[in-house]
Motif scaffolding. Structure first.
Motif, PDB file in Angstrom:
ATOM      1  N   TYR A   1       6.693   2.034  -1.685  1.00  9.56           N
ATOM      2  CA  TYR A   1       7.890   2.335  -2.494  1.00  9.56           C
ATOM      3  C   TYR A   1       8.081   1.445  -3.700  1.00  9.56           C
ATOM      4  O   TYR A   1       9.095   0.747  -3.825  1.00  9.56           O
ATOM      5  CB  TYR A   1       9.122   2.341  -1.578  1.00  9.56           C
ATOM      6  CG  TYR A   1       8.978   3.335  -0.452  1.00  9.56           C
ATOM      7  CD1 TYR A   1       8.555   2.916   0.817  1.00  9.56           C
ATOM      8  CD2 TYR A   1       9.189   4.701  -0.660  1.00  9.56           C
ATOM      9  CE1 TYR A   1       8.370   3.829   1.838  1.00  9.56           C
ATOM     10  CE2 TYR A   1       9.000   5.623   0.357  1.00  9.56           C
ATOM     11  CZ  TYR A   1       8.588   5.181   1.599  1.00  9.56           C
ATOM     12  OH  TYR A   1       8.386   6.099   2.599  1.00  9.56           O
TER      13      TYR A   1
ATOM     14  N   PHE B   1       7.647  10.214  -3.265  1.00 10.72           N
ATOM     15  CA  PHE B   1       8.267  10.612  -1.998  1.00 10.72           C
ATOM     16  C   PHE B   1       9.329  11.680  -2.234  1.00 10.72           C
ATOM     17  O   PHE B   1       9.444  12.647  -1.481  1.00 10.72           O
ATOM     18  CB  PHE B   1       8.887   9.415  -1.249  1.00 10.72           C
ATOM     19  CG  PHE B   1       9.582   9.861   0.006  1.00 10.72           C
ATOM     20  CD1 PHE B   1      10.957   9.765   0.144  1.00 10.72           C
ATOM     21  CD2 PHE B   1       8.861  10.450   1.038  1.00 10.72           C
ATOM     22  CE1 PHE B   1      11.595  10.232   1.285  1.00 10.72           C
ATOM     23  CE2 PHE B   1       9.494  10.931   2.168  1.00 10.72           C
ATOM     24  CZ  PHE B   1      10.864  10.816   2.291  1.00 10.72           C
TER      25      PHE B   1
ATOM     26  N   ILE C   1       7.567  14.811  -2.358  1.00  9.34           N
ATOM     27  CA  ILE C   1       7.124  15.234  -1.027  1.00  9.34           C
ATOM     28  C   ILE C   1       8.242  16.003  -0.313  1.00  9.34           C
ATOM     29  O   ILE C   1       8.007  17.016   0.343  1.00  9.34           O
ATOM     30  CB  ILE C   1       6.710  13.999  -0.182  1.00  9.34           C
ATOM     31  CG1 ILE C   1       5.372  13.436  -0.668  1.00  9.34           C
ATOM     32  CG2 ILE C   1       6.640  14.332   1.303  1.00  9.34           C
ATOM     33  CD1 ILE C   1       4.982  12.107  -0.004  1.00  9.34           C
TER      34      ILE C   1
ATOM     35  N   TYR D   1       6.333  19.880   4.003  1.00  7.55           N
ATOM     36  CA  TYR D   1       7.118  18.747   4.515  1.00  7.55           C
ATOM     37  C   TYR D   1       8.516  19.216   4.912  1.00  7.55           C
ATOM     38  O   TYR D   1       9.482  19.162   4.151  1.00  7.55           O
ATOM     39  CB  TYR D   1       7.200  17.625   3.466  1.00  7.55           C
ATOM     40  CG  TYR D   1       7.724  16.329   4.051  1.00  7.55           C
ATOM     41  CD1 TYR D   1       9.040  15.944   3.842  1.00  7.55           C
ATOM     42  CD2 TYR D   1       6.924  15.503   4.822  1.00  7.55           C
ATOM     43  CE1 TYR D   1       9.548  14.772   4.393  1.00  7.55           C
ATOM     44  CE2 TYR D   1       7.400  14.338   5.386  1.00  7.55           C
ATOM     45  CZ  TYR D   1       8.722  13.975   5.155  1.00  7.55           C
ATOM     46  OH  TYR D   1       9.211  12.825   5.724  1.00  7.55           O
TER      47      TYR D   1
ATOM     48  N   GLY E   1      16.100  10.846   7.943  1.00  7.59           N
ATOM     49  CA  GLY E   1      14.745  11.132   7.484  1.00  7.59           C
ATOM     50  C   GLY E   1      13.635  10.703   8.420  1.00  7.59           C
ATOM     51  O   GLY E   1      12.464  10.759   8.043  1.00  7.59           O
ATOM     52  N   SER E   2      13.956  10.231   9.619  1.00 10.17           N
ATOM     53  CA  SER E   2      12.969   9.769  10.581  1.00 10.17           C
ATOM     54  C   SER E   2      12.226   8.525  10.094  1.00 10.17           C
ATOM     55  O   SER E   2      11.080   8.271  10.458  1.00 10.17           O
ATOM     56  CB  SER E   2      11.973  10.886  10.931  1.00 10.17           C
ATOM     57  OG  SER E   2      11.380  10.627  12.199  1.00 10.17           O
ATOM     58  N   SER E   3      12.902   7.715   9.251  1.00 10.97           N
ATOM     59  CA  SER E   3      12.274   6.467   8.803  1.00 10.97           C
ATOM     60  C   SER E   3      12.105   5.470   9.938  1.00 10.97           C
ATOM     61  O   SER E   3      11.215   4.618   9.898  1.00 10.97           O
ATOM     62  CB  SER E   3      13.114   5.849   7.678  1.00 10.97           C
ATOM     63  OG  SER E   3      12.992   6.645   6.518  1.00 10.97           O
TER      64      SER E   3
ATOM     65  N   ASN F   1       8.606   4.835  11.379  1.00  9.84           N
ATOM     66  CA  ASN F   1       7.585   3.925  10.848  1.00  9.84           C
ATOM     67  C   ASN F   1       7.401   2.673  11.708  1.00  9.84           C
ATOM     68  O   ASN F   1       6.406   1.986  11.607  1.00  9.84           O
ATOM     69  CB  ASN F   1       7.977   3.473   9.435  1.00  9.84           C
ATOM     70  CG  ASN F   1       7.494   4.436   8.363  1.00  9.84           C
ATOM     71  OD1 ASN F   1       7.983   4.400   7.245  1.00  9.84           O
ATOM     72  ND2 ASN F   1       6.551   5.296   8.693  1.00  9.84           N
TER      73      ASN F   1
ATOM     74  N   TYR G   1       1.806  16.072   6.408  1.00 11.82           N
ATOM     75  CA  TYR G   1       1.338  14.781   5.904  1.00 11.82           C
ATOM     76  C   TYR G   1       0.038  14.917   5.128  1.00 11.82           C
ATOM     77  O   TYR G   1      -0.578  13.916   4.763  1.00 11.82           O
ATOM     78  CB  TYR G   1       1.215  13.786   7.059  1.00 11.82           C
ATOM     79  CG  TYR G   1       2.569  13.404   7.608  1.00 11.82           C
ATOM     80  CD1 TYR G   1       3.204  14.208   8.549  1.00 11.82           C
ATOM     81  CD2 TYR G   1       3.237  12.290   7.138  1.00 11.82           C
ATOM     82  CE1 TYR G   1       4.469  13.906   9.014  1.00 11.82           C
ATOM     83  CE2 TYR G   1       4.510  11.967   7.603  1.00 11.82           C
ATOM     84  CZ  TYR G   1       5.116  12.778   8.534  1.00 11.82           C
ATOM     85  OH  TYR G   1       6.378  12.477   8.989  1.00 11.82           O
TER      86      TYR G   1
ATOM     87  N   THR H   1       1.066  14.104  -1.097  1.00  9.71           N
ATOM     88  CA  THR H   1       1.058  13.027  -0.095  1.00  9.71           C
ATOM     89  C   THR H   1      -0.162  12.132  -0.290  1.00  9.71           C
ATOM     90  O   THR H   1      -0.082  10.909  -0.139  1.00  9.71           O
ATOM     91  CB  THR H   1       1.067  13.611   1.330  1.00  9.71           C
ATOM     92  OG1 THR H   1       2.101  14.590   1.427  1.00  9.71           O
ATOM     93  CG2 THR H   1       1.304  12.531   2.364  1.00  9.71           C
TER      94      THR H   1
ATOM     95  N   PHE I   1       0.751   9.844  -3.018  1.00  9.33           N
ATOM     96  CA  PHE I   1       1.719   8.875  -2.485  1.00  9.33           C
ATOM     97  C   PHE I   1       0.984   7.778  -1.721  1.00  9.33           C
ATOM     98  O   PHE I   1       1.260   6.591  -1.874  1.00  9.33           O
ATOM     99  CB  PHE I   1       2.694   9.633  -1.580  1.00  9.33           C
ATOM    100  CG  PHE I   1       3.660   8.808  -0.775  1.00  9.33           C
ATOM    101  CD1 PHE I   1       3.519   8.687   0.601  1.00  9.33           C
ATOM    102  CD2 PHE I   1       4.739   8.186  -1.386  1.00  9.33           C
ATOM    103  CE1 PHE I   1       4.426   7.956   1.351  1.00  9.33           C
ATOM    104  CE2 PHE I   1       5.660   7.457  -0.636  1.00  9.33           C
ATOM    105  CZ  PHE I   1       5.495   7.342   0.727  1.00  9.33           C
TER     106      PHE I   1
ATOM    107  N   MET J   1      -1.484   7.815   8.854  1.00 11.48           N
ATOM    108  CA  MET J   1      -2.092   8.013   7.535  1.00 11.48           C
ATOM    109  C   MET J   1      -3.058   6.864   7.281  1.00 11.48           C
ATOM    110  O   MET J   1      -2.783   5.710   7.628  1.00 11.48           O
ATOM    111  CB  MET J   1      -1.036   8.033   6.429  1.00 11.48           C
ATOM    112  CG  MET J   1      -0.144   9.261   6.466  1.00 11.48           C
ATOM    113  SD  MET J   1       0.466   9.796   4.853  1.00 11.48           S
ATOM    114  CE  MET J   1       1.079   8.319   4.116  1.00 11.48           C
TER     115      MET J   1
ATOM    116  N   GLU K   1       0.139   4.038   7.376  1.00  6.40           N
ATOM    117  CA  GLU K   1       1.447   4.424   7.924  1.00  6.40           C
ATOM    118  C   GLU K   1       1.312   5.051   9.311  1.00  6.40           C
ATOM    119  O   GLU K   1       0.366   5.794   9.559  1.00  6.40           O
ATOM    120  CB  GLU K   1       2.155   5.428   7.008  1.00  6.40           C
ATOM    121  CG  GLU K   1       3.579   5.780   7.470  1.00  6.40           C
ATOM    122  CD  GLU K   1       4.294   6.728   6.533  1.00  6.40           C
ATOM    123  OE1 GLU K   1       5.439   6.425   6.165  1.00  6.40           O
ATOM    124  OE2 GLU K   1       3.689   7.750   6.149  1.00  6.40           O
TER     125      GLU K   1
ATOM    126  N   SER L   1       3.882   7.319  11.778  1.00 10.87           N
ATOM    127  CA  SER L   1       5.169   8.026  11.801  1.00 10.87           C
ATOM    128  C   SER L   1       5.327   8.594  13.200  1.00 10.87           C
ATOM    129  O   SER L   1       4.807   9.663  13.511  1.00 10.87           O
ATOM    130  CB  SER L   1       5.152   9.119  10.735  1.00 10.87           C
ATOM    131  OG  SER L   1       6.450   9.568  10.477  1.00 10.87           O
TER     132      SER L   1
END
Ligand code: AVJ
Length: 343
Positions: free
Chosen positions: A59, A67, A70, A76, A184-186, A189, A230, A237, A240, A276, A304, A306
């Motif tokens: 980021y 993002f 995405i 997505y 956002g399901s962060s 991570n 993804y 992506t 990204f 990822m 990453e 997720s």
């Protein structure tokens, strides 16, 4: 005119448009110290047997914009599915906050990015104070300004910080009636053990002082749908993911050439997580001050994880972390869930 009436007051009613307060905790340590700790973290990841880089370094400003792109891709589904749940369940969400006595809470938006998600919920949550928090400070500063334009009377405190390590917020953030917003399901991570520790910190009266948490979590589903989300056909992506190498070049003075790397996304069923990676297309060596790392063709850098949960596994994690009254709402396909948990 009561303060809450000001909430939707027309801008003309407000003498001069206030600007959000912005506190950049990323600048709080000495530059050397911060640069040093970032360089140390990146070097540790790159020199590990199985090379890995923390996803928070996706980021930079370009990464935040990629993002954003995405989130509008066909493949997505998380962002729009979550938005649909917020819309459908907003009366129940408002009811849950009222039941917890949180009529005008302090809304702390973790990983706020462009603040779009919180903006859509403002009429439901009607916060007294809005605290968008993000590691991408410049991007956040602009976004917080936009929110202030829409809600001129709202007390906004933007905070630039890496909250994955520490949840201690500046004194400008009110202590009582804190509602954490983590959409956002962060949370995905974090490794599950880290996710538990993070939730515990939030619920801890001494640290996060949470009164409630509104959480968005992506649910386990068929592998094809997950992997497509993804690894989209347009390659956004992939861009990204590769942009991470550009950010590392800047932060570490390294010499990654993004053309030498391939984007890989796979669903690890055993771990219930999307992974990822970036894969070296040929034998190559990456150098940065005081270091070099050879990569063989096909060798990967893990960029990453997720994690994907079930309603049951996330309810259990929230309860274990000290939250109670856990409620959740899902979309008709049970692809995504929004949780409310009181503390
Ligand atoms: C922002 C972490 C929730 O894992 O779905 C999107 C980031 N990575 N596409 C996610 C992401 C690849 C996203 N989170």
């Amino acid at each position: 005119m009561k303060r809450s009436d000001l909430f939707f007051a027309l801008p003309s009613a407000i003498p001069s448009l206030p600007t959000p307060r912005f506190i950049n905790l990323r600048g709080s340590e000495s530059l050397e110290h911060e640069t040093g700790s970032i360089a140390c973290e990146l070097t540790q990841g790159l020199t590990a047997q199985a090379a890995a880089l923390p996803p928070k370094f996706f980021y930079n400003t370009l990464g935040s914009k990629l993002f954003e792109a995405i989130t509008v891709l066909d493949e997505y589904y998380p962002t729009r599915t979550e938005a649909g749940i917020f819309q459908a369940a907003s009366p129940q969400i408002a009811g849950a906050l009222a039941q917890a006595g949180l009529n005008h809470p302090c809304l702390i938006d973790l990983g706020a990015g462009n603040c779009a998600k919180a903006l859509s919920l403002m009429p439901v949550i009607r916060p007294r104070q809005y605290v968008p928090v993000d590691i991408s400070t410049d991007f956040l500063r602009d976004a917080a300004g936009q929110v202030q334009n829409s809600f001129p009377a709202l007390d906004i405190v933007g905070v630039g910080m890496d909250f994955s390590a520490d949840l201690r917020l500046p004194d400008e953030v009110q202590l009582h009636d804190r509602v954490y917003f983590y959409p956002g399901s962060s949370l995905g991570n974090f490794q599950p053990a880290q996710a538990l520790a993070f939730l515990r910190n939030m619920a801890d009266k001494a640290q996060g002082k949470a009164r409630g948490l509104l959480l968005g979590i992506d649910l386990v589903k068929d592998t094809a749908t997950l992997q497509a989300a993804y690894d989209d056909a347009l390659g956004v992506t992939a861009a990204f993911n590769k942009n991470l190498l550009r950010n590392v070049n800047e932060l570490l003075a390294a010499d990654f050439d993004v053309r030498q790397w391939k984007h890989v996304a796979l669903f690890n069923t055993a771990q219930s997580r999307i992974e990822m990676h970036l894969e070296a297309l040929s034998d190559l060596t990456v150098t940065w001050p005081g270091h070099s790392r050879p990569f063989l063709a096909g060798e990967r850098i893990h960029t990453e994880s997720s994690y994907k949960y079930t309603v049951e596994s996330m309810t259990a994690l929230l309860t274990q972390a000290g939250f109670s009254q856990v409620r959740q709402w899902t979309d008709p396909q049970q692809w995504f869930a929004v949780f409310w948990a009181a503390a």
